[in-house]
Design a protein around this motif. Structure first.
Motif, PDB file in Angstrom:
ATOM      1  N   ARG A  49       5.519 -50.683   6.848  1.00  0.00           N
ATOM      2  CA  ARG A  49       6.543 -49.769   7.396  1.00  0.00           C
ATOM      3  C   ARG A  49       6.781 -50.049   8.879  1.00  0.00           C
ATOM      4  O   ARG A  49       5.872 -50.425   9.594  1.00  0.00           O
ATOM      5  CB  ARG A  49       6.078 -48.319   7.230  1.00  0.00           C
ATOM      6  CG  ARG A  49       6.251 -47.788   5.832  1.00  0.00           C
ATOM      7  CD  ARG A  49       7.685 -47.326   5.578  1.00  0.00           C
ATOM      8  NE  ARG A  49       8.062 -46.178   6.353  1.00  0.00           N
ATOM      9  CZ  ARG A  49       8.073 -44.932   5.894  1.00  0.00           C
ATOM     10  NH1 ARG A  49       7.690 -44.675   4.669  1.00  0.00           N
ATOM     11  NH2 ARG A  49       8.467 -43.939   6.658  1.00  0.00           N
ATOM     12  N   ASN A  71       0.629 -50.597   1.340  1.00  0.00           N
ATOM     13  CA  ASN A  71      -0.529 -49.956   1.976  1.00  0.00           C
ATOM     14  C   ASN A  71      -1.813 -50.295   1.218  1.00  0.00           C
ATOM     15  O   ASN A  71      -2.866 -50.493   1.817  1.00  0.00           O
ATOM     16  CB  ASN A  71      -0.332 -48.445   2.014  1.00  0.00           C
ATOM     17  CG  ASN A  71       0.772 -48.040   2.969  1.00  0.00           C
ATOM     18  OD1 ASN A  71       1.187 -48.827   3.821  1.00  0.00           O
ATOM     19  ND2 ASN A  71       1.258 -46.816   2.830  1.00  0.00           N
ATOM     20  N   VAL A  85      -0.865 -42.781  10.767  1.00  0.00           N
ATOM     21  CA  VAL A  85       0.407 -42.164  10.366  1.00  0.00           C
ATOM     22  C   VAL A  85       0.434 -40.773  10.999  1.00  0.00           C
ATOM     23  O   VAL A  85      -0.562 -40.321  11.578  1.00  0.00           O
ATOM     24  CB  VAL A  85       0.569 -42.082   8.825  1.00  0.00           C
ATOM     25  CG1 VAL A  85       0.681 -43.476   8.227  1.00  0.00           C
ATOM     26  CG2 VAL A  85      -0.573 -41.301   8.179  1.00  0.00           C
TER      27      VAL A  85
HETATM   28  N1  LIG Z   1       1.351 -41.856  20.391  1.00  0.00           N
HETATM   29  C1  LIG Z   1       0.199 -41.575  20.976  1.00  0.00           C
HETATM   30  O1  LIG Z   1       0.052 -41.653  22.221  1.00  0.00           O
HETATM   31  C2  LIG Z   1      -0.993 -41.179  20.151  1.00  0.00           C
HETATM   32  C3  LIG Z   1      -2.252 -41.174  20.751  1.00  0.00           C
HETATM   33  C4  LIG Z   1      -3.366 -40.854  19.980  1.00  0.00           C
HETATM   34  C5  LIG Z   1      -3.229 -40.512  18.652  1.00  0.00           C
HETATM   35  N2  LIG Z   1      -1.982 -40.496  18.084  1.00  0.00           N
HETATM   36  C6  LIG Z   1      -1.891 -40.146  16.659  1.00  0.00           C
HETATM   37  O2  LIG Z   1      -1.533 -41.325  15.952  1.00  0.00           O
HETATM   38  C7  LIG Z   1      -0.690 -41.012  14.862  1.00  0.00           C
HETATM   39  C8  LIG Z   1       0.579 -41.831  14.974  1.00  0.00           C
HETATM   40  O3  LIG Z   1       1.250 -41.506  16.175  1.00  0.00           O
HETATM   41  P1  LIG Z   1       2.398 -42.435  16.727  1.00  0.00           P
HETATM   42  O4  LIG Z   1       2.820 -41.850  18.011  1.00  0.00           O
HETATM   43  O5  LIG Z   1       2.003 -43.856  16.661  1.00  0.00           O
HETATM   44  O6  LIG Z   1       3.531 -42.123  15.627  1.00  0.00           O
HETATM   45  P2  LIG Z   1       4.753 -43.030  15.158  1.00  0.00           P
HETATM   46  O7  LIG Z   1       5.176 -43.921  16.277  1.00  0.00           O
HETATM   47  O8  LIG Z   1       5.738 -42.106  14.556  1.00  0.00           O
HETATM   48  O9  LIG Z   1       4.084 -43.943  14.050  1.00  0.00           O
HETATM   49  C9  LIG Z   1       3.861 -43.535  12.736  1.00  0.00           C
HETATM   50  C10 LIG Z   1       4.034 -44.763  11.891  1.00  0.00           C
HETATM   51  O10 LIG Z   1       3.668 -44.453  10.552  1.00  0.00           O
HETATM   52  C11 LIG Z   1       4.573 -45.154   9.717  1.00  0.00           C
HETATM   53  N3  LIG Z   1       4.607 -44.588   8.384  1.00  0.00           N
HETATM   54  C12 LIG Z   1       5.255 -43.496   7.925  1.00  0.00           C
HETATM   55  N4  LIG Z   1       5.051 -43.344   6.605  1.00  0.00           N
HETATM   56  C13 LIG Z   1       4.260 -44.371   6.229  1.00  0.00           C
HETATM   57  C14 LIG Z   1       3.727 -44.791   4.997  1.00  0.00           C
HETATM   58  N5  LIG Z   1       3.951 -44.137   3.865  1.00  0.00           N
HETATM   59  N6  LIG Z   1       2.958 -45.902   4.984  1.00  0.00           N
HETATM   60  C15 LIG Z   1       2.710 -46.597   6.109  1.00  0.00           C
HETATM   61  N7  LIG Z   1       3.204 -46.266   7.305  1.00  0.00           N
HETATM   62  C16 LIG Z   1       3.970 -45.159   7.362  1.00  0.00           C
HETATM   63  C17 LIG Z   1       5.895 -45.013  10.420  1.00  0.00           C
HETATM   64  O11 LIG Z   1       6.799 -45.974   9.904  1.00  0.00           O
HETATM   65  P3  LIG Z   1       8.398 -45.722   9.987  1.00  0.00           P
HETATM   66  O12 LIG Z   1       8.744 -45.979  11.418  1.00  0.00           O
HETATM   67  O13 LIG Z   1       8.939 -46.722   9.036  1.00  0.00           O
HETATM   68  O14 LIG Z   1       8.615 -44.290   9.564  1.00  0.00           O
HETATM   69  C18 LIG Z   1       5.476 -45.278  11.853  1.00  0.00           C
HETATM   70  O15 LIG Z   1       5.479 -46.650  12.122  1.00  0.00           O
HETATM   71  C19 LIG Z   1      -0.418 -39.522  14.910  1.00  0.00           C
HETATM   72  O16 LIG Z   1      -1.225 -38.912  13.939  1.00  0.00           O
HETATM   73  C20 LIG Z   1      -0.844 -39.102  16.307  1.00  0.00           C
HETATM   74  O17 LIG Z   1      -1.451 -37.842  16.288  1.00  0.00           O
HETATM   75  C21 LIG Z   1      -0.873 -40.841  18.798  1.00  0.00           C
END
Ligand SMILES: NC(=O)c1ccc[n+]([C@@H]2O[C@H](COP(=O)([O-])OP(=O)(O)OC[C@H]3O[C@@H](n4cnc5c(N)ncnc54)[C@H](OP(=O)(O)O)[C@@H]3O)[C@@H](O)[C@H]2O)c1
Length: 209
Positions: A49, A71, A85
């Motif tokens: 994804r 996955n 995710v």
């Molecule tokens: N961003 C931060 O600074 C940060 C820091 C620490 C922890 N986190 C945690 O990390 C997690 C992700 O955050 P993020 O900011 O990286 O979010 P994000 O940018 O929205 O990334 C989520 C990813 O998951 C993918 N996804 C959705 N459905 C999926 C599936 N069925 N199979 C495989 N992949 C799938 C999405 O793909 P699509 O784009 O195709 O939908 C997207 O690439 C969250 O739980 C958050 O709490 C984030």
């Protein structure tokens, strides 16, 4: 490639293959930091994804980054899996997958408890599930990452990407994680100060110090 440990010896905290499930902002930062540093897994298998992002990572790190067709293929090929995710997506995404008891999982998902992770990833034993909260500067290997429980190899992994901070209780992890969420507002404030100084004639380098 190997990490240089405090006593000068070289060792890698990683197994040969690490999978990444959910390659969004934070996993892309982790992957980039790992692949740009002195030690990384031999092979990184990414979920498909976010096609543009995974293609860019594959192009940046040829020979090391592989994009799986599904996955499940990520799990089948990996010893460790780093899951990032969105928390709301976790039940659907993880519920469809078949884990092995030997899998080791690093969950980056905010607010998904150890107990819930254990249920979603059965039969992975709780000793093989570690939560981590990295911040985006891990991309440049300058990020602080909370790790609970304090697992030595996961701590070593995030020390390669900046500094790992071990947290011994889940309740403390929740509190500390809440404070990390203020990072965006903090950097926005610094940028505002910087812009104000530069607008007032201070050189950008001086304004940054
Ligand atoms: N961003 C931060 O600074 C940060 C820091 C620490 C922890 N986190 C945690 O990390 C997690 C992700 O955050 P993020 O900011 O990286 O979010 P994000 O940018 O929205 O990334 C989520 C990813 O998951 C993918 N996804 C959705 N459905 C999926 C599936 N069925 N199979 C495989 N992949 C799938 C999405 O793909 P699509 O784009 O195709 O939908 C997207 O690439 C969250 O739980 C958050 O709490 C984030």
């Amino acid at each position: 490639m190997s990490a240089v440990s405090a006593d000068g010896s070289t060792e890698s905290p990683f197994p040969r293959v690490v999978g990444f499930l959910g390659v969004g902002t934070i996993n892309a930062a982790v992957i980039t930091g790992l692949c740009s540093g002195p030690s990384s897994p031999e092979r990184l298998v990414l979920s498909p994804r976010g096609a543009a992002r995974v293609a860019a990572l594959k192009a940046s790190f040829p020979g090391r980054v592989e994009v799986a067709a599904s996955n499940q293929e990520v799990l089948d090929k990996s010893e460790w899996v780093v899951v990032a995710v969105l928390p709301s997506q976790a039940p659907d995404v993880l519920g469809d997958l078949v884990f092995r008891p030997s899998h080791f999982v690093v969950s980056l998902m905010a607010g998904v408890s150890n107990r819930d992770l254990g249920k979603l990833m059965a039969p992975v034993p709780s000793a093989n599930i570690v939560r981590a909260v990295p911040l985006p500067p891990v991309k440049d290997r300058e990020g602080v990452t909370l790790v609970h429980p304090r697992h030595p190899r996961v701590m070593a992994m995030f020390d390669l990407l900046g500094i790992a901070v071990g947290v011994d209780e889940e309740g403390k992890m929740a509190k500390m994680q809440t404070v990390t969420a203020m990072m965006g507002a903090y950097y926005a404030m610094l940028r505002t100060f910087h812009e104000w100084l530069v607008g007032g004639g201070v050189g950008p380098a001086d304004a940054s110090t």
